[in-house]
Design a protein around this motif. Structure first.
Motif, mmCIF file in Angstrom:
data_model
loop_
_atom_site.group_PDB
_atom_site.id
_atom_site.type_symbol
_atom_site.label_atom_id
_atom_site.label_comp_id
_atom_site.label_asym_id
_atom_site.label_seq_id
_atom_site.Cartn_x
_atom_site.Cartn_y
_atom_site.Cartn_z
ATOM 1 N N ASP A 185 0.788 -1.227 0.000
ATOM 2 C CA ASP A 185 0.000 0.000 0.000
ATOM 3 C C ASP A 185 0.822 1.280 0.000
ATOM 4 O O ASP A 185 0.652 2.142 -0.828
ATOM 5 C CB ASP A 185 -0.931 0.031 1.205
ATOM 6 N N THR A 186 1.696 1.416 0.955
ATOM 7 C CA THR A 186 2.346 2.711 1.095
ATOM 8 C C THR A 186 3.854 2.661 0.973
ATOM 9 O O THR A 186 4.485 3.680 0.795
ATOM 10 C CB THR A 186 2.020 3.355 2.454
ATOM 11 N N ALA A 187 4.436 1.500 1.085
ATOM 12 C CA ALA A 187 5.897 1.460 1.073
ATOM 13 C C ALA A 187 6.405 1.772 -0.324
ATOM 14 O O ALA A 187 5.763 1.474 -1.318
ATOM 15 C CB ALA A 187 6.389 0.097 1.490
ATOM 16 N N HIS A 188 7.585 2.380 -0.379
ATOM 17 C CA HIS A 188 8.174 2.640 -1.681
ATOM 18 C C HIS A 188 9.150 1.527 -1.984
ATOM 19 O O HIS A 188 9.729 0.931 -1.095
ATOM 20 C CB HIS A 188 8.857 3.997 -1.710
ATOM 21 N N THR A 189 9.334 1.259 -3.254
ATOM 22 C CA THR A 189 10.203 0.165 -3.657
ATOM 23 C C THR A 189 11.440 0.760 -4.303
ATOM 24 O O THR A 189 11.587 1.970 -4.389
ATOM 25 C CB THR A 189 9.455 -0.718 -4.663
ATOM 26 N N GLU A 190 12.327 -0.114 -4.775
ATOM 27 C CA GLU A 190 13.579 0.328 -5.396
ATOM 28 C C GLU A 190 13.354 1.405 -6.452
ATOM 29 O O GLU A 190 14.067 2.371 -6.546
ATOM 30 C CB GLU A 190 14.269 -0.861 -6.066
ATOM 31 N N ASP A 191 12.311 1.205 -7.267
ATOM 32 C CA ASP A 191 12.088 2.159 -8.359
ATOM 33 C C ASP A 191 11.178 3.303 -7.920
ATOM 34 O O ASP A 191 10.659 4.044 -8.745
ATOM 35 C CB ASP A 191 11.502 1.436 -9.577
ATOM 36 N N ASN A 192 10.992 3.435 -6.621
ATOM 37 C CA ASN A 192 10.170 4.524 -6.091
ATOM 38 C C ASN A 192 8.734 4.487 -6.601
ATOM 39 O O ASN A 192 8.107 5.530 -6.785
ATOM 40 C CB ASN A 192 10.800 5.882 -6.385
ATOM 41 N N ALA A 193 8.220 3.283 -6.836
ATOM 42 C CA ALA A 193 6.816 3.132 -7.213
ATOM 43 C C ALA A 193 5.992 3.036 -5.933
ATOM 44 O O ALA A 193 6.354 2.314 -5.012
ATOM 45 C CB ALA A 193 6.629 1.888 -8.063
ATOM 46 N N VAL A 194 4.924 3.781 -5.861
ATOM 47 C CA VAL A 194 4.133 3.867 -4.633
ATOM 48 C C VAL A 194 2.657 3.729 -4.958
ATOM 49 O O VAL A 194 2.194 4.215 -5.986
ATOM 50 C CB VAL A 194 4.335 5.244 -3.952
ATOM 51 N N ASP A 195 1.958 3.083 -4.061
ATOM 52 C CA ASP A 195 0.518 2.964 -4.171
ATOM 53 C C ASP A 195 -0.125 4.075 -3.342
ATOM 54 O O ASP A 195 0.123 4.182 -2.157
ATOM 55 C CB ASP A 195 0.114 1.580 -3.644
ATOM 56 N N GLN A 212 3.066 9.563 3.037
ATOM 57 C CA GLN A 212 2.895 8.143 3.389
ATOM 58 C C GLN A 212 4.224 7.531 3.813
ATOM 59 O O GLN A 212 4.273 6.729 4.739
ATOM 60 C CB GLN A 212 2.371 7.359 2.181
ATOM 61 N N GLY A 213 5.289 7.916 3.110
ATOM 62 C CA GLY A 213 6.611 7.364 3.429
ATOM 63 C C GLY A 213 7.086 7.822 4.799
ATOM 64 O O GLY A 213 7.701 7.061 5.540
ATOM 65 N N VAL A 214 6.811 9.062 5.145
ATOM 66 C CA VAL A 214 7.249 9.589 6.443
ATOM 67 C C VAL A 214 6.404 8.992 7.570
ATOM 68 O O VAL A 214 6.920 8.610 8.619
ATOM 69 C CB VAL A 214 7.146 11.139 6.464
ATOM 70 N N LEU A 215 5.106 8.889 7.334
ATOM 71 C CA LEU A 215 4.202 8.440 8.409
ATOM 72 C C LEU A 215 3.973 6.933 8.375
ATOM 73 O O LEU A 215 3.363 6.367 9.275
ATOM 74 C CB LEU A 215 2.874 9.198 8.319
ATOM 75 N N LYS A 216 4.447 6.298 7.305
ATOM 76 C CA LYS A 216 4.403 4.844 7.159
ATOM 77 C C LYS A 216 2.985 4.289 7.233
ATOM 78 O O LYS A 216 2.738 3.222 7.806
ATOM 79 C CB LYS A 216 5.308 4.175 8.191
ATOM 80 N N ASP A 217 2.070 5.040 6.676
ATOM 81 C CA ASP A 217 0.692 4.569 6.626
ATOM 82 C C ASP A 217 -0.108 5.525 5.756
ATOM 83 O O ASP A 217 0.434 6.524 5.273
ATOM 84 C CB ASP A 217 0.092 4.509 8.038
ATOM 85 N N ARG A 218 -1.372 5.227 5.590
ATOM 86 C CA ARG A 218 -2.239 6.107 4.799
ATOM 87 C C ARG A 218 -2.390 7.466 5.472
ATOM 88 O O ARG A 218 -2.398 7.548 6.703
ATOM 89 C CB ARG A 218 -3.605 5.481 4.645
ATOM 90 N N VAL A 219 -2.557 8.486 4.643
ATOM 91 C CA VAL A 219 -2.605 9.848 5.168
ATOM 92 C C VAL A 219 -3.857 10.572 4.678
ATOM 93 O O VAL A 219 -4.566 10.105 3.793
ATOM 94 C CB VAL A 219 -1.354 10.650 4.750
#
Ligand SMILES: O=C(O)CCC(=O)C(=O)O
Ligand SMILES: [Fe+2]
Length: 303
Positions: A5-15, A101-108
């Motif tokens: 859902d919120t984590a970013h991956t190597e290619d910085n793809a985010v849901d 989302q990346g800073v708070l590690k959850d939905r915002v």
């Protein structure tokens, strides 16, 4: 973290609310906020978007400054999404939502959308932590991320925001004021952005120039908390109905990770219930969304 859902991956793809976005630079921004408490991103908006933003805010929102006492030297207009449509794309910018989302590690959700206009003569604000308006004992997980977009250039002379680097980790100390603590002033061109962790010590500067220092402040918090600005009352329902779904979600029209999660309406997604509820309505009536047709998002920490 390989969260769907919120984590970013190597290619910085985010849901973001079920849509997938690639956000170049995201890893670096998150690392800076993690380590220093803040990140400055030049050219967040291009020159044309910045000019349009300034003109629209001046025309559509600045007249509302009469809501503040005339002696006040910082004009603030809250609940911007009820006052103008000129910041919609900025509030639901996937880059920004991915960062929050990346800073708070959850939905915002958006906690506050505010115009700040620091007028000539404005005095420096005391340093403070914006997350202190929620009475949550420290230490606590980060639940707020602040963003300021410079609508006009920020300089030391016109009151550029002051930050205390790394103070987002000083959970066990009360906020002190200069000269007991050193600040940096965030000088940046119009169209740049500064984002910081909501626990960081900061404050507006002193405006010694004859010009205003206009800024757009967008704060995001965890979607299961209460927002600073009450967006459900603060933005009329008929306006919400016209918004694209991502903006509706950002405003807070979202449920939790299960049917009974915080934000639900009658065990359903609040968005599908927007126009369905009235006093005494029948939850089993024809046309009422079935309980199982709107799957709830998965938690970011679950596969
Ligand atoms: O104007 C600024 O630079 C910061 C304002 C601020 O931190 C606030 O009003 O909470
Ligand atoms: Fe603040």
């Amino acid at each position: 973290m390989s969260a769907p859902d919120t984590a970013h991956t190597e290619d910085n793809a985010v849901d973001v609310y079920g849509e997938r976005f690639v956000v170049p630079g995201l890893d670096k921004w998150l690392q800076a906020i993690e380590e220093d408490g803040y990140v400055v991103i030049p050219n967040w908006l291009d020159a044309e978007r910045t000019r349009r933003l300034r003109d629209d805010l001046r025309r559509e929102v600045n007249p509302l400054r009469e809501t503040l006492p005339p002696e006040r030297t910082t004009v603030r207009a809250h609940n911007l999404l009820a006052k103008t449509r000129c910041v919609d794309d900025l509030v639901c910018d996937p880059r920004l939502l991915a960062m929050a989302q990346g800073v708070l590690k959850d939905r915002v959700q958006v906690s506050a959308a505010v115009l700040f206009d620091l007028l000539p003569g404005a005095k420096a604000q005391p340093l403070h932590q914006d997350d202190s308006i929620w009475p949550i004992p420290r230490p606590h997980r980060p639940f707020l991320m602040n963003v300021v977009i410079a609508v006009e250039e920020f300089t030391k002379a016109n009151g550029a925001t002051r930050l205390v680097p790394r103070s987002h980790r000083w959970h066990d100390q009360a906020v002190r004021q200069p000269p007991d603590v050193e600040t940096v002033q965030i000088e940046m061109q119009a169209g740049s952005l500064v984002g910081w962790s909501g626990a960081m010590w900061h404050g507006g500067g002193t405006n010694t120039t004859q010009e205003s220092r206009m800024a757009l402040n967008l704060n995001f918090n965890l979607a299961f908390l209460r927002q600073q600005e009450n967006q459900y009352i603060g933005v009329p329902r008929e306006e919400v109905a016209k918004m694209p779904p991502r903006l509706q979600r950002v405003l807070g029209y979202q449920g939790g990770y299960s049917a009974a999660g915080p934000g639900m309406v009658d065990l359903r997604d609040p968005l599908v219930m927007l126009d369905k509820v009235h006093f005494g309505y029948d939850p089993k009536a024809d046309g009422m969304p079935r309980l199982d047709i709107h799957p709830h998002p998965r938690r970011p920490d679950k596969k």
